[in-house]
Design a protein around this motif. Structure first.
Motif, short mmCIF file in Angstrom:
data_model
loop_
_atom_site.label_atom_id
_atom_site.label_comp_id
_atom_site.label_asym_id
_atom_site.label_seq_id
_atom_site.Cartn_x
_atom_site.Cartn_y
_atom_site.Cartn_z
N ALA A 519 -16.71 -41.93 -54.55
CA ALA A 519 -17.60 -42.71 -55.52
C ALA A 519 -16.28 -42.95 -56.67
O ALA A 519 -17.70 -43.38 -57.48
CB ALA A 519 -18.20 -41.46 -55.85
N SER A 520 -15.55 -42.59 -57.00
CA SER A 520 -15.09 -43.52 -57.72
C SER A 520 -13.53 -44.10 -57.64
O SER A 520 -12.68 -43.53 -56.72
CB SER A 520 -14.65 -43.07 -59.64
OG SER A 520 -14.00 -41.30 -59.72
N ALA A 521 -13.06 -44.94 -58.67
CA ALA A 521 -11.01 -44.93 -57.64
C ALA A 521 -10.30 -45.96 -59.65
O ALA A 521 -11.15 -46.42 -59.72
CB ALA A 521 -11.35 -46.03 -56.74
N VAL A 522 -8.93 -45.60 -59.21
CA VAL A 522 -8.89 -46.68 -60.47
C VAL A 522 -7.22 -47.49 -59.74
O VAL A 522 -6.66 -46.51 -59.00
CB VAL A 522 -8.79 -46.35 -61.16
CG1 VAL A 522 -8.17 -44.49 -61.37
CG2 VAL A 522 -8.11 -46.95 -62.22
N TRP A 523 -6.80 -47.90 -60.09
CA TRP A 523 -5.30 -48.51 -59.52
C TRP A 523 -4.85 -48.31 -61.17
O TRP A 523 -5.42 -49.23 -61.87
CB TRP A 523 -5.77 -49.77 -59.01
CG TRP A 523 -4.23 -50.66 -59.40
CD1 TRP A 523 -3.80 -51.71 -59.51
CD2 TRP A 523 -3.25 -50.98 -58.03
NE1 TRP A 523 -2.48 -51.89 -59.70
CE2 TRP A 523 -2.64 -51.72 -58.52
CE3 TRP A 523 -2.81 -49.72 -57.18
CZ2 TRP A 523 -1.05 -51.78 -58.28
CZ3 TRP A 523 -1.75 -50.03 -56.50
CH2 TRP A 523 -0.76 -50.64 -56.98
N ILE A 529 -2.88 -44.94 -56.73
CA ILE A 529 -4.64 -45.42 -56.84
C ILE A 529 -5.17 -44.54 -57.44
O ILE A 529 -4.83 -42.68 -56.49
CB ILE A 529 -5.37 -46.07 -55.74
CG1 ILE A 529 -4.66 -47.26 -55.63
CG2 ILE A 529 -6.41 -45.50 -55.43
CD1 ILE A 529 -5.10 -47.95 -53.97
N ALA A 530 -6.36 -43.62 -57.71
CA ALA A 530 -6.26 -42.17 -58.06
C ALA A 530 -7.76 -42.87 -57.69
O ALA A 530 -8.56 -43.16 -57.52
CB ALA A 530 -6.86 -41.77 -59.05
N LEU A 531 -8.20 -41.74 -56.61
CA LEU A 531 -9.88 -41.70 -56.56
C LEU A 531 -10.78 -40.03 -56.53
O LEU A 531 -10.51 -39.09 -56.69
CB LEU A 531 -9.51 -41.71 -54.67
CG LEU A 531 -9.04 -42.78 -53.46
CD1 LEU A 531 -8.79 -42.37 -52.10
CD2 LEU A 531 -9.23 -43.91 -53.75
N GLY A 532 -11.66 -40.37 -56.30
CA GLY A 532 -12.77 -39.33 -56.67
C GLY A 532 -13.71 -39.30 -56.00
O GLY A 532 -14.36 -40.82 -55.16
N GLY A 533 -14.22 -38.26 -55.18
CA GLY A 533 -15.50 -38.48 -54.39
C GLY A 533 -16.62 -37.71 -54.53
O GLY A 533 -16.66 -37.44 -55.90
N SER A 534 -17.86 -37.36 -53.32
CA SER A 534 -19.15 -37.07 -53.76
C SER A 534 -19.17 -35.62 -53.45
O SER A 534 -20.26 -35.23 -54.09
CB SER A 534 -19.85 -37.85 -52.92
OG SER A 534 -18.85 -37.56 -51.64
N GLY A 536 -16.75 -33.31 -55.36
CA GLY A 536 -16.14 -32.77 -56.77
C GLY A 536 -14.38 -33.14 -56.32
O GLY A 536 -14.21 -32.35 -56.91
N GLY A 537 -14.08 -33.76 -55.47
CA GLY A 537 -12.43 -33.94 -55.26
C GLY A 537 -12.58 -35.16 -56.29
O GLY A 537 -12.35 -36.55 -56.12
N VAL A 538 -10.19 -35.21 -56.31
CA VAL A 538 -9.94 -35.53 -57.32
C VAL A 538 -8.51 -35.81 -56.49
O VAL A 538 -8.36 -34.55 -55.96
CB VAL A 538 -9.56 -35.26 -58.87
CG1 VAL A 538 -8.64 -36.53 -59.57
CG2 VAL A 538 -11.01 -35.21 -59.31
N GLY A 539 -7.81 -37.43 -56.60
CA GLY A 539 -6.59 -36.75 -55.90
C GLY A 539 -5.67 -38.61 -56.15
O GLY A 539 -6.62 -39.34 -56.64
N VAL A 540 -5.44 -38.51 -56.16
CA VAL A 540 -3.91 -39.56 -55.87
C VAL A 540 -2.82 -39.89 -55.23
O VAL A 540 -2.42 -39.11 -54.21
CB VAL A 540 -2.73 -39.25 -57.19
CG1 VAL A 540 -1.39 -40.52 -57.85
CG2 VAL A 540 -3.74 -38.79 -58.05
N VAL A 541 -2.40 -40.99 -54.82
CA VAL A 541 -1.85 -41.72 -54.11
C VAL A 541 -0.89 -42.41 -53.72
O VAL A 541 -1.36 -43.83 -54.78
CB VAL A 541 -2.74 -42.19 -51.87
CG1 VAL A 541 -1.84 -41.90 -50.84
CG2 VAL A 541 -4.06 -41.18 -52.16
N GLU A 542 0.21 -42.82 -53.82
CA GLU A 542 0.81 -43.55 -53.95
C GLU A 542 0.97 -44.54 -53.11
O GLU A 542 0.80 -44.28 -51.90
CB GLU A 542 3.19 -42.58 -53.74
CG GLU A 542 3.08 -41.94 -54.34
CD GLU A 542 4.01 -41.25 -54.92
OE1 GLU A 542 4.97 -42.13 -54.18
OE2 GLU A 542 4.36 -40.31 -55.34
N MET A 543 1.15 -45.86 -53.59
CA MET A 543 1.25 -47.15 -52.34
C MET A 543 3.29 -47.00 -52.74
O MET A 543 3.59 -46.86 -53.32
CB MET A 543 0.19 -48.30 -53.35
CG MET A 543 -1.39 -47.06 -53.70
SD MET A 543 -1.17 -46.30 -51.37
CE MET A 543 -1.39 -48.61 -50.87
N PRO A 544 3.22 -48.27 -51.55
CA PRO A 544 2.71 -48.72 -49.73
C PRO A 544 2.58 -47.61 -49.16
O PRO A 544 1.91 -47.73 -47.92
CB PRO A 544 3.29 -49.64 -49.72
CG PRO A 544 4.40 -49.64 -50.35
CD PRO A 544 4.99 -48.67 -51.10
#
Length: 877
Positions: A519-523, A529-534, A536-544
């Protein structure tokens, strides 16, 4: 014994359709198993903490927990496998496979580390779960399916509920001991904590004379005194099938629940006579599982719609009302007339610009006053500001069906330029910092780049259909994130707005623990990259490498509207539909602070000086929350180094790391330099692994014995990572090749007698898989042959793994090198045979020519392969 409750009606802790739950050791956390996955929750705060990267689309038929091993076992209703998860880190482990039929019930023995499963057709199977992979030990044939399973406190007895009886078996040998009669099917069994009593119950539908089938239910609850071999209780109060039984941890108190929305309580403190202690009623229908908390002051009931709690009188309430951890430094009302949906925050010196669906505002951050605002734009679908706050883009409905109009104007009062684009919704607008371009993305993944001076469309791009969660980075950086698709076909793209190109950087498997839709994201430029879900989830993923730092579920299944990193990406803020704004340690996922507004906060951003967090709610209230508490907690919770290294050692380590990074960049691995260095540092100080076998013959025999299990585990690992695998054609390394190799070094038994290759389609996949190897296998050595390739130019990531008492080799390789290696290896075998034949002697002229020509050919082939990989992927994210 008197028994009193604060309320005889259950109080809901968590809503949702869950199949089972278990308390973890600290009594404050609970594991919930539902169709959408396995979730870790905080009982007192009623917050979802984490979720496992798995969901059960078809539900589940059997669930059990191993408290000692901190494992969860889940069996789906269709299929012959048992999924295994480690708790509380929620990581998926090797599954139980190869069962003869589907599973009816499961029970785990925590002390003896066994798992028992009753199967369709009456089989009862015992597994040894002490290792990473469960192993079947023994099984017996039952006359009927095992409908319920329970273990005695000392784990010596196994009770099996069946049609018309509850049968007792010895847990170690599955030897039958005794059958306790019942009129109907036994659906629930439970031993008392002292092992004296065995409770079992169930029931069946009966047909009344002249009435329709199922109109009447016959139920029974029995308590058998195992010391005196007699029935201590026979209860028929339930009006629905008895589905669960639970004993109090310190009292001889039994709770029984069924499908009649009633929980009955009985005291057996006097063995001669059972005493009825009353009834409590869940808020929702049915009682599928009952558990007393370890202190005995609360009874938890899992119903069809929720997890509920009953508090004993005088006990502290289990449910604690959440309170905000901080009050705002300041609040500023924008005094909007209608509901205001803020969508963009910009900081310019001491000013905050806020834009929403139909208006913009400028707030002075020194005086906390609204300095200026636009009129209310009629029929507005969105207002977007250029990063320097000179230009305004306003979206309204178009003149033609399924179109929108975008009007771009100068805030100083200049002329307006009008554009029309195909779209059914507002979409997303980005104005370039220099004010010469506009990029618009609609909900169908169609992107347009327009030159503002000429009003011409310069570039177009079509990507995924049904693009959702279009999110700007909130900075002048021309990179931003979009997400698209649904379910397991979701993808996250990173866009370069200058070139209007995009790359899929995450697929659904990379953020499966998020649950629901993105539902939301930010780089952030630091490569996360941080992700927000529909949900209630929140997470951070390392690239690459798509490595998840953390996923948390504390917004209680509501949509996460907005996310923001601070300047150095150490903090992450999230605003959710549950009414909270949360601050996270962006590295570890620890929650550092919680804020709340008077209405739902829709957008958040960190102030440029990093001292406060700004949020704007849907009623036009601006909040400035202080970050002293969050930053102080961050300093306390970040791990510190043990001991103080000398300045010389620190300098030497830093120099070695810098040299490694420089070499990685020279080799064309700029995007993977940090990841590669981290892998190297993790295992670089390990001594060279050696086989434990005393001689080659013993090691070779050992390798043959372990081959089937080794290949099976490699195959399972490759499938779980969605990559290919390749075994040696002959399984174990041929003895001729081993002898050739040992001619060059007779002191060492080769550590690649057992070997396998995991084949990846890209560098990104290679490093992602490499990060996962140590989570599945016992890594004892590592060679980075991507940064330091072999002389021929061949490259891979080579792991030495301990497999039992044997050392094996696992290579992670790019598909181009894997395919080429099948042919080049024949040339290498010729070279090695010649070298081994003349070991210790100078090569004759002809042999020297041959080996040199073959060596040159290999170098040329691998050089071409690496150039192709570098051109295609070397600089990609």
């Amino acid at each position: 014994m008197s028994l009193a409750w604060t309320s005889t009606t259950g109080e809901t802790l968590f809503k949702g359709e869950y199949a089972a739950f278990a308390l973890l050791g600290d009594e404050q956390r609970v594991v919930l198993v539902g169709n959408d996955g396995v979730r870790l929750a905080d009982l007192s705060r009623q917050e979802m903490l984490d979720t496992v990267a798995h969901s059960f689309s078809s539900g589940h038929k059997a669930v059990t927990f191993d408290a000692h091993g901190q494992r969860l076992y889940v069996a789906p209703p269709i299929g012959r496998t048992v999924e295994v998860f480690s708790l509380p880190n929620m990581r998926r482990e090797a599954a139980v496979q190869g069962l003869r039929s589907s599973i009816v019930r499961l029970i785990a023995a925590s002390k003896t580390r066994r798992l028992f499963a009753s199967l369709q057709g009456g089989n009862l199977v015992q597994f040894d779960v002490r290792g990473k992979r469960p192993v079947s030990k023994r099984q017996v044939q039952l006359p009927h399916n095992g409908l319920a399973l329970a273990l005695s406190p000392d784990e010596t007895l196994l009770a099996v509920g069946q049609q018309g009886k509850c049968a007792l078996y010895r847990a170690d040998s599955l030897t039958f001991i005794q059958a306790l009669p019942s009129a109907d099917a036994v659906w629930a069994v439970a031993f008392s904590p002292n092992g004296r009593f065995l409770a079992y119950g169930g029931g069946a539908f009966q047909e009344r004379d002249g009435g329709p089938p199922g109109e009447q239910v016959h139920t029974d609850v029995f308590v058998h005194d195992l010391h005196e071999n007699r029935v201590a209780l026979h209860d028929q109060l339930h009006r629905g099938l008895v589905s669960t039984l639970a004993w109090h941890p310190t009292r001889a108190l039994l709770a029984s629940g069924g499908l009649d929305r009633e929980i009955h309580l009985w005291s057996l403190e006097s063995p001669e006579e059972a005493t009825y202690q009353g009834t409590v009623t869940p808020e929702h229908f049915g009682a599928n599982q009952l558990v007393f908390t370890p202190d005995g002051q609360h009874l938890l009931a899992l119903t069809n719609k929720a997890l509920e709690v009953f508090d004993m009188e005088g006990a502290p309430p289990l449910k604690i009302e959440r309170q905000s951890t901080s009050t705002p430094l300041a609040q500023v009302s924008l005094e909007t007339r209608d509901t205001f949906f803020p969508q963009q925050l910009l900081f310019r010196e001491d000013q905050l610009w806020v834009s929403g669906t139909n208006q913009w505002f400028r707030v002075n951050l020194k005086t906390y006053a609204v300095e200026a605002h636009s009129p209310l734009f009629p029929h507005g679908l969105g207002v977007w500001l250029e990063p320097d706050a000179h230009l305004l883009a306003r979206i309204t409905g178009g003149d033609a069906p399924d179109t929108v109009k975008i009007e771009v104007s100068d805030l100083s009062g200049g002329t307006a330029t009008l554009f029309s684009f195909p779209s059914r919704y507002s979409g997303h607008v980005h104005l370039s910092p220099d004010g010469d371009r506009l990029v618009y993305l609609n909900e169908k993944g169609h992107a347009f780049q327009v030159a503002l001076d000429s009003s011409h469309i310069v570039r177009e791009a079509r990507r995924d259909v049904a693009t959702v969660g279009l999110v700007d980075t909130g900075s002048p950086n021309p990179l931003f994130v979009t997400s698209s698709g649904f379910g397991d076909r979701q993808a996250v793209r990173l866009w370069n707005l200058d070139a209007l190109t995009s790359t899929v950087v995450l697929r659904s498997r990379d953020f499966a623990p998020l649950a629901g839709q993105v539902a939301s994201a930010v780089w952030h430029g630091a490569g996360v990259i941080a992700l927000g879900g529909s949900e209630g989830g929140v997470g951070v993923v390392e690239m690459p490498i798509q490595r998840a730092r953390f996923f948390r579920h504390r917004h209680n299944k509501g949509t996460v509207y907005s996310l923001a990193f601070n300047a150095d990406a150490t903090l992450l803020a999230s605003a959710g539909e549950d009414g909270t704004v949360r601050i996270w340690d962006a590295l570890r996922g620890d929650e550092l602070a919680t804020f709340e507004g008077s209405a739902l906060v829709r957008v958040v951003a960190f102030s440029p000086d990093g001292t406060s967090l700004v949020g704007v709610d849907e009623k036009g209230m601006v909040y400035l929350w202080p970050l002293e508490t969050a930053t102080a907690l961050l300093a306390l919770t970040r791990p510190e180094t043990t001991g103080i290294p000398s300045s010389e050692a620190a300098s030497e380590n830093q120099s070695e790391r810098e040299s490694y990074l420089a070499r990685a960049r020279e080799e064309g691995l700029s995007a993977y330099a940090e990841v590669s260095a981290a892998l190297y540092e993790r295992w670089s100080d390990r001594p060279r692994p050696r086989q434990s076998a005393p001689d080659l013959v013993s090691a070779y025999y050992e390798a043959h014995e372990l081959l089937p299990k080794f290949q099976s585990e490699v195959e399972e690992f490759a499938r779980s990572e969605d990559v290919r695998f390749r075994h040696r054609p002959d399984g174990v390394k041929s003895l001729d090749r081993v002898v050739e190799k040992m001619k060059l070094n007779t002191a060492l038994i080769p550590i690649d007698l057992l070997g396998a290759t995991v084949v990846c389609i890209s560098l990104r996949d290679m490093y992602r898989v490499a990060e996962r190897v140590a989570e599945v296998f016992d890594v004892v050595g590592f060679r980075d042959r991507m940064v330091f390739p072999v002389r021929s130019g061949y490259r891979d990531l080579q792991f030495s793994i301990r497999f039992g008492s044997h050392v094996a080799e696992l290579k992670v390789v790019h598909e181009l090198f894997a395919d080429l290696d099948r042919y080049e290896h024949r040339m290498y075998e010729v070279q090695r045979a010649i070298t081994a034949e003349f070991a210790g002697r100078e090569l004759p002229q002809v042999e020297n020519w041959v080996t040199q020509a073959l060596n040159d050919a290999s170098t040329t082939l691998y050089g071409k392969a690496w150039a192709r990989v570098r051109d295609r992927e070397g600089g990609a994210l």
